[in-house]
Design an enzyme around this catalytic site. Structure first.
Site, short mmCIF file in Angstrom:
data_model
loop_
_atom_site.label_atom_id
_atom_site.label_comp_id
_atom_site.label_asym_id
_atom_site.label_seq_id
_atom_site.Cartn_x
_atom_site.Cartn_y
_atom_site.Cartn_z
CG ASP A 21 -2.27 1.22 1.55
OD1 ASP A 21 -2.14 1.21 0.28
OD2 ASP A 21 -2.77 1.32 1.95
CG HIS A 38 0.39 1.99 -9.12
ND1 HIS A 38 0.20 1.27 -8.12
CD2 HIS A 38 -0.61 3.47 -9.10
CE1 HIS A 38 -0.71 1.76 -7.69
NE2 HIS A 38 -1.66 2.76 -8.74
CG LEU A 132 10.03 -16.92 -2.86
CD1 LEU A 132 9.48 -17.28 -1.75
CD2 LEU A 132 10.39 -15.82 -2.76
#
Length: 253
Positions: A21, A38, A132
């Site tokens: 956020d 962004h 991962l």
């Protein structure tokens, strides 16, 4: 001693989920367009993914775009979709080199065709990696996921494939987007908001929640280490008492 050196590598969370956020607010604070935030947030994604892989974290889920985000201004949504396509295209080889496996949760059918294609290709190219597990939550909301699971269960029951009396939490979880994945043990949200905003409502039932004022574009290794250190100070009881937890640990040791 650095924050990384303070980590107990035997008590790392197996699965970390992050609500990324603050991109728009970070950009506005610098007199820039929201899309600039962004774009800058991509570097944080790259850094945190690499760091989690190096630490040996098993699963990392990033809340990249919610179903509610479709209601944002068209220019911003289009810009995010374009950024997503370009980022996947650039990063897929890096993911493979680092043995990272990519997957997606959410309503993929809502994404633009080109975005769907890029995601499917990246998922296929990284499917054999064993390090991962990077899970991107795209066009995702927990309420949508829960309703979608209920509809599938009801349909299977109607078709005679499932006895409603046999629906247990284990059966229910098989109908969720996260089927086969362990629940997150640590959820991090950046930018100062202290809520989970329709993110993994079912799966976060026993996650430790960590909120930081740091905007996502500024979130780096040290911030992640601090969140994990905070997690490692907490006693995870799952409804039991501290005494029961201590007794179990003594038996194991």
């Amino acid at each position: 001693m650095s924050l990384k050196d303070k980590l107990d590598l035997q008590r790392l969370p197996r699965h970390i989920a992050i609500i990324m956020d603050g991109n728009g607010r970070w950009a506005k604070e610098r007199g820039q367009d929201r899309l600039y935030g962004h774009h800058e947030g991509v570097e944080s994604v790259r850094t945190i993914v690499t760091t989690c892989a190096e630490l040996g974290i098993g699963y990392l889920t990033l809340y990249a775009f919610s179903t509610e985000n479709w209601d944002r201004p068209v220019y911003e949504v289009n810009g995010i979709m374009e950024l997503l396509v370009n980022t996947i295209r650039k990063e897929v080889n890096t993911l493979s080199r680092n043995n990272i496996r990519l997957s997606v949760i959410g309503d993929m059918e809502m994404l633009p065709p080109q975005c769907q294609q890029e995601m499917e290709e990246a998922i296929a190219l990284t499917s054999h990696n064993t390090g991962l597990n990077l899970i991107m939550a795209l066009s995702y909301s927990a309420r949508w996921e829960i309703v979608n699971a209920a509809q599938k269960i009801a349909q299977d029951a109607k078709n005679g494939k499932l006895d409603p009396a046999t629906v247990t939490p284990e059966v229910w979880e098989k109908y969720l987007c996260t089927a086969g994945l362990p629940d997150p043990e640590l959820m991090i949200r950046t930018s100062g908001e202290c809520r989970i905003s329709n993110f993994l409502l079912y799966q976060l039932a026993y996650a430790e929640l960590y909120f930081t004022d740091t905007r996502w574009p500024d979130f780096r290794n040290e911030h992640l280490y601090q969140a994990i250190l905070n997690y490692q100070t907490r006693e995870r009881r799952f409804g039991k008492t501290s005494e029961q937890i201590q007794q179990n640990e003594e038996i194991i040791s």
